[in-house]
Motif scaffolding. Structure first.
Motif, PDB file in Angstrom:
ATOM      1  N   GLN A   1       0.527  -1.260  -0.006  1.00  0.00           N
ATOM      2  CA  GLN A   1       0.339   0.295   0.162  1.00  0.00           C
ATOM      3  C   GLN A   1       0.818   1.565  -0.035  1.00  0.00           C
ATOM      4  OE1 GLN A   1      -2.186  -0.194   3.225  1.00  0.00           O
ATOM      5  NE2 GLN A   1      -3.476  -1.600   2.177  1.00  0.00           N
ATOM      6  N   ARG A   2       1.663   1.307   0.246  1.00  0.00           N
ATOM      7  CA  ARG A   2       2.614   2.324   0.874  1.00  0.00           C
ATOM      8  C   ARG A   2       3.597   2.749  -0.531  1.00  0.00           C
ATOM      9  NH1 ARG A   2       5.719  -0.249   6.390  1.00  0.00           N
ATOM     10  NH2 ARG A   2       4.195   1.276   7.693  1.00  0.00           N
ATOM     11  N   LEU A   3       3.910   1.622  -1.368  1.00  0.00           N
ATOM     12  CA  LEU A   3       4.751   1.566  -2.661  1.00  0.00           C
ATOM     13  C   LEU A   3       3.675   1.863  -3.227  1.00  0.00           C
ATOM     14  CD1 LEU A   3       7.087   0.867  -4.274  1.00  0.00           C
ATOM     15  CD2 LEU A   3       6.199  -1.442  -4.525  1.00  0.00           C
ATOM     16  N   PHE A   4       2.168   1.594  -3.768  1.00  0.00           N
ATOM     17  CA  PHE A   4       1.173   2.279  -4.207  1.00  0.00           C
ATOM     18  C   PHE A   4       1.331   3.521  -4.055  1.00  0.00           C
ATOM     19  CE2 PHE A   4      -3.234   3.217  -5.200  1.00  0.00           C
ATOM     20  CZ  PHE A   4      -3.590   2.453  -6.202  1.00  0.00           C
ATOM     21  N   PHE A   5       0.976   3.867  -2.736  1.00  0.00           N
ATOM     22  CA  PHE A   5       0.840   5.334  -2.252  1.00  0.00           C
ATOM     23  C   PHE A   5       1.821   6.332  -3.360  1.00  0.00           C
ATOM     24  CE2 PHE A   5       0.900   8.831   0.498  1.00  0.00           C
ATOM     25  CZ  PHE A   5      -0.513   9.639   0.144  1.00  0.00           C
ATOM     26  N   VAL A   6       3.118   5.863  -2.476  1.00  0.00           N
ATOM     27  CA  VAL A   6       4.020   6.367  -3.204  1.00  0.00           C
ATOM     28  C   VAL A   6       4.814   6.397  -4.518  1.00  0.00           C
ATOM     29  CG1 VAL A   6       6.468   6.971  -3.657  1.00  0.00           C
ATOM     30  CG2 VAL A   6       5.834   6.247  -1.890  1.00  0.00           C
ATOM     31  N   THR A   7       4.091   5.638  -5.354  1.00  0.00           N
ATOM     32  CA  THR A   7       3.814   6.305  -7.218  1.00  0.00           C
ATOM     33  C   THR A   7       3.033   6.463  -7.229  1.00  0.00           C
ATOM     34  OG1 THR A   7       4.820   3.414  -7.430  1.00  0.00           O
ATOM     35  CG2 THR A   7       3.901   3.742  -8.933  1.00  0.00           C
ATOM     36  N   PHE A   8       1.666   6.682  -6.938  1.00  0.00           N
ATOM     37  CA  PHE A   8       0.724   6.687  -6.721  1.00  0.00           C
ATOM     38  C   PHE A   8       1.245   8.926  -7.297  1.00  0.00           C
ATOM     39  CE2 PHE A   8      -3.598   9.268  -6.280  1.00  0.00           C
ATOM     40  CZ  PHE A   8      -4.589   8.875  -7.479  1.00  0.00           C
ATOM     41  N   VAL A   9       1.205   8.952  -5.840  1.00  0.00           N
ATOM     42  CA  VAL A   9       1.882  10.759  -5.744  1.00  0.00           C
ATOM     43  C   VAL A   9       2.573  11.056  -6.905  1.00  0.00           C
ATOM     44  CG1 VAL A   9       2.717  11.841  -4.683  1.00  0.00           C
ATOM     45  CG2 VAL A   9       1.186  10.657  -3.208  1.00  0.00           C
ATOM     46  N   LEU A  10       3.673   9.979  -6.961  1.00  0.00           N
ATOM     47  CA  LEU A  10       4.709  10.462  -7.920  1.00  0.00           C
ATOM     48  C   LEU A  10       3.791  10.313  -8.893  1.00  0.00           C
ATOM     49  CD1 LEU A  10       8.188   7.925  -7.103  1.00  0.00           C
ATOM     50  CD2 LEU A  10       8.336  10.699  -7.224  1.00  0.00           C
ATOM     51  N   THR A  11       3.273   9.484  -9.866  1.00  0.00           N
ATOM     52  CA  THR A  11       2.712   9.975 -11.312  1.00  0.00           C
ATOM     53  C   THR A  11       1.431  11.194 -11.388  1.00  0.00           C
ATOM     54  OG1 THR A  11       2.095   7.105 -11.278  1.00  0.00           O
ATOM     55  CG2 THR A  11       0.972   8.589 -11.864  1.00  0.00           C
ATOM     56  N   LEU A  12       1.378  11.754 -10.132  1.00  0.00           N
ATOM     57  CA  LEU A  12       0.729  13.224  -9.825  1.00  0.00           C
ATOM     58  C   LEU A  12       1.390  13.687  -9.977  1.00  0.00           C
ATOM     59  CD1 LEU A  12      -2.715  12.030  -7.498  1.00  0.00           C
ATOM     60  CD2 LEU A  12      -2.861  12.461  -9.912  1.00  0.00           C
ATOM     61  N   THR A  13       2.388  12.938  -9.670  1.00  0.00           N
ATOM     62  CA  THR A  13       3.613  15.423  -9.570  1.00  0.00           C
ATOM     63  C   THR A  13       3.775  15.175 -10.964  1.00  0.00           C
ATOM     64  OG1 THR A  13       3.945  14.451  -6.951  1.00  0.00           O
ATOM     65  CG2 THR A  13       5.753  16.022  -8.351  1.00  0.00           C
ATOM     66  N   ILE A  14       4.273  13.824 -11.155  1.00  0.00           N
ATOM     67  CA  ILE A  14       4.706  13.957 -12.907  1.00  0.00           C
ATOM     68  C   ILE A  14       3.640  14.420 -13.971  1.00  0.00           C
ATOM     69  CG2 ILE A  14       5.802  12.724 -14.702  1.00  0.00           C
ATOM     70  CD1 ILE A  14       7.759  11.023 -12.780  1.00  0.00           C
ATOM     71  N   SER A  15       3.002  14.300 -13.820  1.00  0.00           N
ATOM     72  CA  SER A  15       1.749  14.705 -15.026  1.00  0.00           C
ATOM     73  C   SER A  15       1.758  15.877 -14.496  1.00  0.00           C
ATOM     74  CB  SER A  15       0.336  13.752 -14.610  1.00  0.00           C
ATOM     75  OG  SER A  15       0.336  12.239 -14.544  1.00  0.00           O
ATOM     76  N   LEU A  16       1.464  16.259 -13.426  1.00  0.00           N
ATOM     77  CA  LEU A  16       0.934  17.789 -12.934  1.00  0.00           C
ATOM     78  C   LEU A  16       2.055  18.973 -13.648  1.00  0.00           C
ATOM     79  CD1 LEU A  16      -0.824  20.350 -11.835  1.00  0.00           C
ATOM     80  CD2 LEU A  16       0.379  19.984  -9.810  1.00  0.00           C
ATOM     81  N   ALA A  17       3.593  18.223 -13.840  1.00  0.00           N
ATOM     82  CA  ALA A  17       4.697  18.696 -14.331  1.00  0.00           C
ATOM     83  C   ALA A  17       4.175  18.886 -15.902  1.00  0.00           C
ATOM     84  CB  ALA A  17       5.665  18.460 -13.776  1.00  0.00           C
ATOM     85  N   LEU A  18       4.467  17.703 -16.616  1.00  0.00           N
ATOM     86  CA  LEU A  18       3.720  17.810 -17.680  1.00  0.00           C
ATOM     87  C   LEU A  18       2.524  18.569 -18.303  1.00  0.00           C
ATOM     88  CD1 LEU A  18       4.987  14.106 -18.371  1.00  0.00           C
ATOM     89  CD2 LEU A  18       6.237  15.984 -19.076  1.00  0.00           C
ATOM     90  N   VAL A  19       1.561  18.687 -17.478  1.00  0.00           N
ATOM     91  CA  VAL A  19       0.542  19.736 -17.821  1.00  0.00           C
ATOM     92  C   VAL A  19       0.726  21.019 -17.965  1.00  0.00           C
ATOM     93  CG1 VAL A  19      -1.831  20.240 -17.332  1.00  0.00           C
ATOM     94  CG2 VAL A  19      -1.133  17.684 -17.501  1.00  0.00           C
ATOM     95  N   SER A  20       0.769  21.136 -16.986  1.00  0.00           N
ATOM     96  CA  SER A  20       1.518  22.870 -16.904  1.00  0.00           C
ATOM     97  C   SER A  20       3.112  23.693 -18.074  1.00  0.00           C
ATOM     98  CB  SER A  20       2.137  22.944 -15.486  1.00  0.00           C
ATOM     99  OG  SER A  20       3.776  22.234 -14.852  1.00  0.00           O
ATOM    100  N   PHE A  21       3.580  22.542 -17.793  1.00  0.00           N
ATOM    101  CA  PHE A  21       4.413  22.606 -18.753  1.00  0.00           C
ATOM    102  C   PHE A  21       4.643  22.473 -20.475  1.00  0.00           C
ATOM    103  CE2 PHE A  21       8.317  21.136 -22.719  1.00  0.00           C
ATOM    104  CZ  PHE A  21       9.109  22.483 -22.170  1.00  0.00           C
ATOM    105  N   VAL A  22       3.079  22.100 -20.789  1.00  0.00           N
ATOM    106  CA  VAL A  22       2.395  22.287 -22.494  1.00  0.00           C
ATOM    107  C   VAL A  22       1.738  23.182 -22.226  1.00  0.00           C
ATOM    108  CG1 VAL A  22       0.135  20.607 -23.429  1.00  0.00           C
ATOM    109  CG2 VAL A  22       2.143  19.608 -22.786  1.00  0.00           C
ATOM    110  N   ILE A  23       0.948  23.511 -20.690  1.00  0.00           N
ATOM    111  CA  ILE A  23      -0.005  24.653 -20.689  1.00  0.00           C
ATOM    112  C   ILE A  23       1.417  26.092 -20.552  1.00  0.00           C
ATOM    113  CG2 ILE A  23      -0.878  26.960 -19.433  1.00  0.00           C
ATOM    114  CD1 ILE A  23      -2.457  24.364 -18.097  1.00  0.00           C
ATOM    115  N   PHE A  24       2.147  26.171 -20.641  1.00  0.00           N
ATOM    116  CA  PHE A  24       3.464  26.837 -20.734  1.00  0.00           C
ATOM    117  C   PHE A  24       3.517  27.485 -22.518  1.00  0.00           C
ATOM    118  CE2 PHE A  24       8.252  28.005 -21.445  1.00  0.00           C
ATOM    119  CZ  PHE A  24       8.028  29.136 -20.813  1.00  0.00           C
TER     120      PHE A  24
END
Length: 130
Positions: free
Chosen positions: A63-86
């Motif tokens: 569960q911890r591994l899943f949560f960490v992976t989920f948070v990393l995925t969300l962070t990377i997705s947010l960074a990619l989306v903000s880069f595309v908007i830029f």
């Protein structure tokens, strides 16, 4: 040839006795069906206290591994989306600059055409006079 009957005529016993007999028959069946190598895994499965704790720790780790992976995925997705908007805003600014340059160049070309027409008229008039 007579086949041995799979049904046993058990004497009437109390419930605990019946459960003990059924449990013994299940254990006997496991020993006949399972090869010798798998007897160790069956013995380990019987120790549910130890394996239960291991399973709980393993589940918590998963569960911890899943949560960490989920948070990393969300962070990377947010960074990619903000880069595309830029990039979209940058592209829009550059397109606006290019279109304004084109409009100014179009005006310059129109003025040059007018000047060219004036010069041609003047030359035509001067030739006619000659």
């Amino acid at each position: 040839m007579e086949r041995p009957s799979l049904e046993f005529n058990l004497p009437d016993t109390h419930e605990e006795g019946k459960l003990y007999v059924v449990d013994s028959l299940n254990n006997l069946n496991k020993k006949k069906v399972c090869p010798a190598e798998s007897q160790h895994s069956l013995a380990e499965e019987d120790n549910t206290g130890v394996t239960g704790e291991r399973k709980k720790k393993s589940n918590a780790g998963n569960q911890r591994l899943f949560f960490v992976t989920f948070v990393l995925t969300l962070t990377i997705s947010l960074a990619l989306v903000s880069f595309v908007i830029f990039l979209i805003f940058q592209t829009r600014n550059e397109v606006d600059q290019i279109s304004s340059r084109l409009l100014s160049e179009k005006k310059n070309i129109e003025e040059l055409k007018k000047l060219n027409n004036i010069i041609l008229k003047h030359l035509n008039q001067s030739r006619v006079k000659e």
